[in-house]
Design a protein around this motif. Structure first.
Motif, PDB file in Angstrom:
ATOM      1  N   ASP B  26       0.818  -1.216   0.000  1.00 44.80           N
ATOM      2  CA  ASP B  26       0.000   0.000   0.000  1.00 44.80           C
ATOM      3  C   ASP B  26       0.847   1.258   0.000  1.00 44.80           C
ATOM      4  OD1 ASP B  26      -0.930   0.027   3.568  1.00 44.80           O
ATOM      5  OD2 ASP B  26       1.013   0.071   2.554  1.00 44.80           O
ATOM      6  N   MET B  27       2.091   1.157  -0.455  1.00 48.08           N
ATOM      7  CA  MET B  27       3.016   2.280  -0.373  1.00 48.08           C
ATOM      8  C   MET B  27       3.303   2.908  -1.735  1.00 48.08           C
ATOM      9  SD  MET B  27       5.529   0.402   2.324  1.00 48.08           S
ATOM     10  CE  MET B  27       5.182  -1.194   1.614  1.00 48.08           C
ATOM     11  N   ASP B  28       2.614   2.470  -2.771  1.00 51.83           N
ATOM     12  CA  ASP B  28       2.825   2.989  -4.122  1.00 51.83           C
ATOM     13  C   ASP B  28       4.278   2.789  -4.576  1.00 51.83           C
ATOM     14  OD1 ASP B  28       2.537   6.069  -5.987  1.00 51.83           O
ATOM     15  OD2 ASP B  28       1.630   4.120  -6.415  1.00 51.83           O
ATOM     16  N   HIS B  29       4.897   1.683  -4.149  1.00 49.54           N
ATOM     17  CA  HIS B  29       6.282   1.402  -4.526  1.00 49.54           C
ATOM     18  C   HIS B  29       6.372   0.876  -5.943  1.00 49.54           C
ATOM     19  CE1 HIS B  29       7.834   0.918  -0.110  1.00 49.54           C
ATOM     20  NE2 HIS B  29       7.790   2.179  -0.513  1.00 49.54           N
ATOM     21  N   GLU B  30       7.453   1.287  -6.624  1.00 52.55           N
ATOM     22  CA  GLU B  30       7.665   0.813  -7.990  1.00 52.55           C
ATOM     23  C   GLU B  30       8.155  -0.638  -8.007  1.00 52.55           C
ATOM     24  OE1 GLU B  30       8.490   5.168  -7.626  1.00 52.55           O
ATOM     25  OE2 GLU B  30       9.377   3.414  -6.675  1.00 52.55           O
ATOM     26  N   MET B  88       9.780 -21.022   3.059  1.00 59.43           N
ATOM     27  CA  MET B  88       9.143 -19.766   3.432  1.00 59.43           C
ATOM     28  C   MET B  88       9.340 -18.792   2.276  1.00 59.43           C
ATOM     29  SD  MET B  88       7.595 -17.705   5.526  1.00 59.43           S
ATOM     30  CE  MET B  88       7.759 -18.217   7.243  1.00 59.43           C
ATOM     31  N   TYR B  89       8.259 -18.174   1.829  1.00 56.56           N
ATOM     32  CA  TYR B  89       8.321 -17.214   0.731  1.00 56.56           C
ATOM     33  C   TYR B  89       8.005 -15.821   1.266  1.00 56.56           C
ATOM     34  CZ  TYR B  89       8.642 -21.191  -2.337  1.00 56.56           C
ATOM     35  OH  TYR B  89       9.070 -22.340  -2.956  1.00 56.56           O
ATOM     36  N   LEU B  90       8.901 -14.894   0.953  1.00 59.76           N
ATOM     37  CA  LEU B  90       8.771 -13.522   1.431  1.00 59.76           C
ATOM     38  C   LEU B  90       8.625 -12.562   0.264  1.00 59.76           C
ATOM     39  CD1 LEU B  90      11.571 -13.634   4.126  1.00 59.76           C
ATOM     40  CD2 LEU B  90       9.185 -13.149   4.613  1.00 59.76           C
ATOM     41  N   CYS B  91       7.624 -11.720   0.360  1.00 57.66           N
ATOM     42  CA  CYS B  91       7.425 -10.655  -0.616  1.00 57.66           C
ATOM     43  C   CYS B  91       7.966  -9.361  -0.030  1.00 57.66           C
ATOM     44  CB  CYS B  91       5.938 -10.520  -0.924  1.00 57.66           C
ATOM     45  SG  CYS B  91       5.510  -9.150  -2.027  1.00 57.66           S
ATOM     46  N   ALA B  92       8.496  -8.486  -0.863  1.00 63.51           N
ATOM     47  CA  ALA B  92       8.992  -7.187  -0.406  1.00 63.51           C
ATOM     48  C   ALA B  92       8.707  -6.137  -1.461  1.00 63.51           C
ATOM     49  CB  ALA B  92      10.492  -7.249  -0.101  1.00 63.51           C
ATOM     50  N   SER B  93       8.694  -4.895  -1.027  1.00 65.73           N
ATOM     51  CA  SER B  93       8.561  -3.780  -1.961  1.00 65.73           C
ATOM     52  C   SER B  93       9.510  -2.674  -1.555  1.00 65.73           C
ATOM     53  CB  SER B  93       7.123  -3.266  -2.010  1.00 65.73           C
ATOM     54  OG  SER B  93       6.796  -2.565  -0.819  1.00 65.73           O
ATOM     55  N   SER B  94       9.828  -1.806  -2.523  1.00 65.17           N
ATOM     56  CA  SER B  94      10.681  -0.658  -2.225  1.00 65.17           C
ATOM     57  C   SER B  94      10.441   0.429  -3.260  1.00 65.17           C
ATOM     58  CB  SER B  94      12.164  -1.049  -2.225  1.00 65.17           C
ATOM     59  OG  SER B  94      12.645  -1.236  -3.546  1.00 65.17           O
ATOM     60  N   SER B  95      10.722   1.651  -2.867  1.00 70.86           N
ATOM     61  CA  SER B  95      10.814   2.725  -3.842  1.00 70.86           C
ATOM     62  C   SER B  95      12.237   2.699  -4.398  1.00 70.86           C
ATOM     63  CB  SER B  95      10.521   4.067  -3.184  1.00 70.86           C
ATOM     64  OG  SER B  95      11.435   4.302  -2.137  1.00 70.86           O
ATOM     65  N   SER B  96      12.487   3.392  -5.478  1.00 70.65           N
ATOM     66  CA  SER B  96      13.824   3.369  -6.078  1.00 70.65           C
ATOM     67  C   SER B  96      14.854   3.915  -5.088  1.00 70.65           C
ATOM     68  CB  SER B  96      13.830   4.201  -7.356  1.00 70.65           C
ATOM     69  OG  SER B  96      13.018   3.604  -8.317  1.00 70.65           O
ATOM     70  N   GLY B  97      15.874   3.112  -4.809  1.00 67.99           N
ATOM     71  CA  GLY B  97      16.921   3.519  -3.882  1.00 67.99           C
ATOM     72  C   GLY B  97      16.561   3.420  -2.429  1.00 67.99           C
ATOM     73  N   GLY B  98      15.352   2.945  -2.134  1.00 69.84           N
ATOM     74  CA  GLY B  98      14.903   2.898  -0.752  1.00 69.84           C
ATOM     75  C   GLY B  98      15.077   1.533  -0.117  1.00 69.84           C
ATOM     76  N   GLU B  99      14.737   1.465   1.156  1.00 71.72           N
ATOM     77  CA  GLU B  99      14.824   0.202   1.876  1.00 71.72           C
ATOM     78  C   GLU B  99      13.741  -0.746   1.414  1.00 71.72           C
ATOM     79  OE1 GLU B  99      13.245   2.249   5.723  1.00 71.72           O
ATOM     80  OE2 GLU B  99      12.860   0.086   5.947  1.00 71.72           O
ATOM     81  N   LEU B 100      13.961  -2.025   1.682  1.00 67.99           N
ATOM     82  CA  LEU B 100      12.951  -3.033   1.391  1.00 67.99           C
ATOM     83  C   LEU B 100      11.994  -3.162   2.572  1.00 67.99           C
ATOM     84  CD1 LEU B 100      14.891  -3.800  -0.930  1.00 67.99           C
ATOM     85  CD2 LEU B 100      14.375  -6.194  -0.411  1.00 67.99           C
ATOM     86  N   PHE B 101      10.712  -3.258   2.254  1.00 67.62           N
ATOM     87  CA  PHE B 101       9.695  -3.550   3.254  1.00 67.62           C
ATOM     88  C   PHE B 101       9.164  -4.954   2.948  1.00 67.62           C
ATOM     89  CE2 PHE B 101       9.134   0.469   5.435  1.00 67.62           C
ATOM     90  CZ  PHE B 101       9.680   1.374   4.545  1.00 67.62           C
ATOM     91  N   PHE B 102       9.233  -5.815   3.953  1.00 66.40           N
ATOM     92  CA  PHE B 102       8.846  -7.207   3.760  1.00 66.40           C
ATOM     93  C   PHE B 102       7.465  -7.495   4.332  1.00 66.40           C
ATOM     94  CE2 PHE B 102      12.586  -9.480   2.207  1.00 66.40           C
ATOM     95  CZ  PHE B 102      13.604  -8.580   2.438  1.00 66.40           C
TER      96      PHE B 102
END
Lengths: 112, 111
Positions: B26-30, B88-102
């Motif tokens: 829900d963070m609008d990450h690319e 175990m399968y982990l999904c993550a998202s990030s903005s460009s150059g940003g930290e990963l959120f899992f």
């Protein structure tokens, strides 16, 4: 071939002690070094990160030490607490990339 | 509060079944990622996506495919599950150059 080598694989520390986790890398293009903390049943979360223009970064009881010439960096947890028991991952990222390379993780147990 | 949600925390499937793992951010990450976590092997990248309908192979893509039809959603597909895909399968998202959120992970058992 592991681009980021992390040790030890597991670590047991008494409450109040210092926990030290080490990572080494080969790729000199890495320019961002984050540490992630993962509690059981949860996903990893960013704990602290450093760039190679500084040799040390401290946030509360957590300190990253960085040795650019040796291509090594380490996480020190001072006054370790049972609540610090978790798996810790070091990582490294090339400038301009958004994909980190992770170490294999260290399972830390802090005994009360 | 930022959030990456994996719809299934625990799944049990049989060999040969098709498996879908869903992830929504829900963070609008690319950028979005799928990792596999196994003891002693750490986090291994399966696939990643830097835009809608775009995907790139990671380190261990064999036996997996992905779909990203909307910016917020990234699905991992096991066309024919095998026992060695128990993990175990982990999904993550990030903005460009940003930290990963899992996300919190999806534990898959293939019998």
């Amino acid at each position: 071939q592991q681009q980021v080598k992390q040790s030890p694989q597991s670590l047991i520390v008494q409450k109040g002690g210092i926990s030290i986790i080490n990572c080494a890398y080969e790729n000199t293009a890495f320019d961002y070094f984050p540490w992630y903390q993962q509690f059981p049943g949860k996903g990893p979360a960013l704990l602290i990160a450093i760039r190679p223009d500084v040799s040390e970064k401290k946030e509360g009881r957590f300190t990253i030490s960085f040795n650019k010439s040796a291509k090594q960096f380490s996480l020190h947890i001072m006054d370790s607490q049972p609540g610090d028991s978790a798996t810790y991952f070091c990582a490294a990222r090339v400038g301009g990339s958004y994909i980190p390379t992770f170490g294999r993780g260290t399972s830390l147990i802090v005994h009360p | 509060d930022v959030k990456v949600t994996q719809s299934s925390r625990y799944l049990v499937k049989r060999t040969g079944e098709k498996v879908f793992l869903e992830c929504v951010q829900d963070m609008d990450h690319e950028n979005m990622f799928w990792y596999r976590q196994d003891p002693g092997l750490g986090l291994r990248l399966i696939y990643f996506s830097y835009d809608v309908k775009m995907k790139e192979k990671g380190d261990i893509p064999e036996g997996y495919s992905v779909s990203r039809e909307k910016k917020e959603r990234f699905s991992l597909i096991l066309e024919s599950a095998s026992t060695n895909q128990t993990s175990m399968y982990l999904c993550a998202s990030s903005s460009s150059g940003g930290e990963l959120f899992f996300g919190e992970g999806s534990r898959l058992t293939v019998l």
